[in-house]
Scaffold this motif. Sequence first.
Motif, short mmCIF file in Angstrom:
data_model
loop_
_atom_site.label_atom_id
_atom_site.label_comp_id
_atom_site.label_asym_id
_atom_site.label_seq_id
_atom_site.Cartn_x
_atom_site.Cartn_y
_atom_site.Cartn_z
N ALA A 240 62.78 -99.85 -57.19
CA ALA A 240 63.08 -99.27 -55.89
C ALA A 240 63.27 -100.39 -54.88
CB ALA A 240 61.95 -98.35 -55.44
N ASP A 241 64.37 -100.33 -54.15
CA ASP A 241 64.65 -101.30 -53.08
C ASP A 241 64.93 -100.55 -51.79
OD1 ASP A 241 64.39 -103.69 -54.41
OD2 ASP A 241 66.48 -103.79 -55.02
N ILE A 242 64.36 -101.04 -50.69
CA ILE A 242 64.70 -100.48 -49.38
C ILE A 242 66.12 -100.93 -49.03
CG2 ILE A 242 64.17 -100.54 -46.93
CD1 ILE A 242 61.23 -100.77 -47.65
N VAL A 243 66.92 -99.98 -48.54
CA VAL A 243 68.31 -100.31 -48.19
C VAL A 243 68.58 -100.14 -46.70
CG1 VAL A 243 69.23 -99.82 -50.49
CG2 VAL A 243 69.07 -97.96 -48.81
N THR A 244 67.72 -99.45 -45.96
CA THR A 244 67.86 -99.39 -44.50
C THR A 244 66.48 -99.39 -43.84
OG1 THR A 244 67.79 -96.96 -44.25
CG2 THR A 244 69.95 -97.96 -44.69
N TYR A 245 66.43 -100.03 -42.66
CA TYR A 245 65.25 -100.03 -41.80
C TYR A 245 65.67 -99.46 -40.45
CZ TYR A 245 63.50 -103.37 -45.28
OH TYR A 245 63.13 -104.00 -46.45
N ASP A 246 65.14 -98.31 -40.08
CA ASP A 246 65.55 -97.63 -38.85
C ASP A 246 67.06 -97.51 -38.76
OD1 ASP A 246 63.19 -96.78 -37.74
OD2 ASP A 246 62.85 -98.61 -36.59
N GLY A 247 67.69 -97.16 -39.89
CA GLY A 247 69.11 -96.92 -39.93
C GLY A 247 69.98 -98.15 -40.05
N VAL A 248 69.37 -99.34 -40.03
CA VAL A 248 70.13 -100.60 -40.15
C VAL A 248 70.11 -101.04 -41.60
CG1 VAL A 248 70.30 -103.00 -39.42
CG2 VAL A 248 69.53 -101.25 -37.80
N GLU A 249 71.28 -101.26 -42.17
CA GLU A 249 71.37 -101.67 -43.58
C GLU A 249 70.81 -103.08 -43.77
OE1 GLU A 249 75.36 -101.39 -44.91
OE2 GLU A 249 75.43 -99.21 -44.82
N SER A 250 69.97 -103.21 -44.77
CA SER A 250 69.44 -104.53 -45.15
C SER A 250 68.90 -104.39 -46.57
CB SER A 250 68.32 -104.97 -44.20
OG SER A 250 67.81 -106.23 -44.57
N VAL A 251 69.45 -105.16 -47.48
CA VAL A 251 69.04 -105.05 -48.87
C VAL A 251 68.97 -106.44 -49.48
CG1 VAL A 251 71.38 -104.77 -49.78
CG2 VAL A 251 69.44 -103.78 -51.02
N LYS A 252 68.12 -106.61 -50.44
CA LYS A 252 67.97 -107.88 -51.14
C LYS A 252 69.31 -108.37 -51.67
CE LYS A 252 65.80 -109.50 -55.46
NZ LYS A 252 64.86 -109.11 -56.55
N THR A 253 69.58 -109.66 -51.49
CA THR A 253 70.83 -110.24 -51.97
C THR A 253 70.98 -110.00 -53.47
OG1 THR A 253 70.75 -111.97 -50.28
CG2 THR A 253 72.17 -112.37 -52.19
N GLY A 254 72.14 -109.51 -53.84
CA GLY A 254 72.40 -109.17 -55.24
C GLY A 254 72.27 -107.68 -55.52
N ARG A 255 71.70 -106.95 -54.55
CA ARG A 255 71.53 -105.51 -54.72
C ARG A 255 72.44 -104.71 -53.77
NH1 ARG A 255 66.18 -105.04 -57.03
NH2 ARG A 255 66.33 -106.31 -58.89
N GLU A 256 73.50 -105.32 -53.32
CA GLU A 256 74.41 -104.63 -52.40
C GLU A 256 75.05 -103.40 -53.03
OE1 GLU A 256 73.95 -108.84 -51.15
OE2 GLU A 256 74.49 -107.87 -53.05
N PHE A 257 75.06 -103.38 -54.36
CA PHE A 257 75.64 -102.23 -55.06
C PHE A 257 74.90 -100.93 -54.77
CE2 PHE A 257 72.56 -104.12 -57.97
CZ PHE A 257 71.83 -103.03 -58.41
N LEU A 258 73.70 -101.03 -54.21
CA LEU A 258 72.92 -99.84 -53.90
C LEU A 258 73.41 -99.14 -52.63
CD1 LEU A 258 69.33 -101.20 -54.61
CD2 LEU A 258 70.70 -99.75 -56.10
N LEU A 259 74.21 -99.81 -51.83
CA LEU A 259 74.59 -99.28 -50.52
C LEU A 259 75.69 -98.23 -50.52
CD1 LEU A 259 74.39 -102.58 -48.47
CD2 LEU A 259 72.86 -100.62 -48.27
N PRO A 260 76.77 -98.39 -51.26
CA PRO A 260 77.92 -97.47 -51.07
C PRO A 260 77.58 -95.99 -51.17
CG PRO A 260 78.58 -99.33 -52.39
CD PRO A 260 77.10 -99.43 -52.22
#
Length: 397
Positions: free
Chosen positions: A361-381
Amino acid sequence: MSSGVSSSFCVAAIDDATIKARTDSYFNRTREIVSRFGDCVVTYAVFIRRPVLSATAIVETWLKNISRERGIEILVEPVFTEGDWVGAGEPLLYVTGFFSHLAQLETLMLQKLGACCVAAHRAYQMALSLPKAQFLAMEARHCAGYEMQELMSYGASVGSRAAQKEGAVGFVGGANDATASFFGGTHGFGTMPHALIGYAGSTLRAAEMFHEVYPDSDLTVLVDYYGREITDGLAVCRHFRDLAHAGRVGLRLDTHGGRFLEGLDPQESYAVLDRYVPDAIRRYRSEGELRNLIGTGVSAAAIWRMREVLDDAGFEKVKIVVSSGFGVTKCASMADANAPIDVVGTGSFIPKLWNETYATADIVTYDGVESVKTGREFLLPSFRKAEERQRKLLHRG
C-alpha cells in the motif's frame, strides 16, 4: 456481497490495543507524529506485484467494521469487480481517510488481501483445467491457523465463481462447516479418513460402519490404505451394489507417491494411457508432467485404470474422487490426459510461492495533492478517475 463474507469471520473488528500490538511499530509512531503535527486526508493505493484475481471483500468488510467500531470514516473504493483479472501492479482498491486513522491499519489490511487474491487465481486456473469435475476445498490442515483457512477458502470461492462464469463446475464445498458459507453451503463435505479404515481393520468394514451411522449419505471410500485400490474398491461396489448403481458410491484415490496403484508399474501405466489417450504420451514431456501421467501416486494412468476396471465390472456410475497434490500443474496434466475425474479434493490452491502474495500500500495523495514514492507513479492514473468522487464522499471533521 456475493462472496458470503460475514462479520462472524476474520473480518470482525478488533480492539485498539490488539491492533496496536499487531501493527508494525513505525506505523504506530507515524500515527503519534501525525496526531501532534496536524492530520490530513490521505488515499492509499493497494496493489500486488503479480497477476491475480480481485478478491477484496474480506478486507473491505473488515475496514467497514473497523470504521463502525471506531466511529471514524474510511472510504474504500475497489477498482475491480470481485473475480476480475488484475494485472501485475494494478491497484486493486483505494482507501481514503484521515492519516491518523489509517496509518495503524496498513499492516493488518495487507494481511487480509494478497494471499486471497493469489489463491483465487490458482483456484480459477485449476477449475478451468478440469471444467467437468467438482472441486472440494480441503485446505484446512495445511493452513497456519483458522484465520488463514478463512482467507484461503474465500479465495478459492472467488476463483471458483470466476471459472463457473466460463462454464466450469468449480468448487462445490469445503472440508468443514466453518467455511461452508463461502461456497453457498451450511456444512462441510467428507466421509472418512485413513484412520477410520485402520480402526475398522478393512476398507469394506469401514464402509459398512460409515453407512450404518450415515445411511442417507452418499458413500465415498478411500481405497489405498492397504495398497489394494482395485481389489478393495470392487469389494465395496459389490457389497453396496444398489448404491453403486444409483450413483451414490465414490472411490477416492489418494495413493502414496512412493508406490503405484495396485497392478501398475511404468510399463503398464504407459499401456493404459496408450489405450485411451495415446496422444498424451507421444510428445515431449517434462519430468514433472511424466510423473503426473504415468508415475507413482495418483497419476492419470491410475485414474484411467480405475475407471476401466469399474466399467468392465458394470459400475459405470461409481464416481472417482482424487486427491494428493492436485495443484495448477497437476490439474493441467490431468486435463491433457482427459483423465476421467469426477471430484477433486484439494488444498493446493494455497499459494505455492508465498512471496508472491505480498500486497503493498502506498499513499498517493495528501489532502488532495498527488505525491507518491518515486517509481510508483503507475499508481496515479486510475486513481485520478476516482479522486473527485472520493472527495465528495469524505466528510471532514
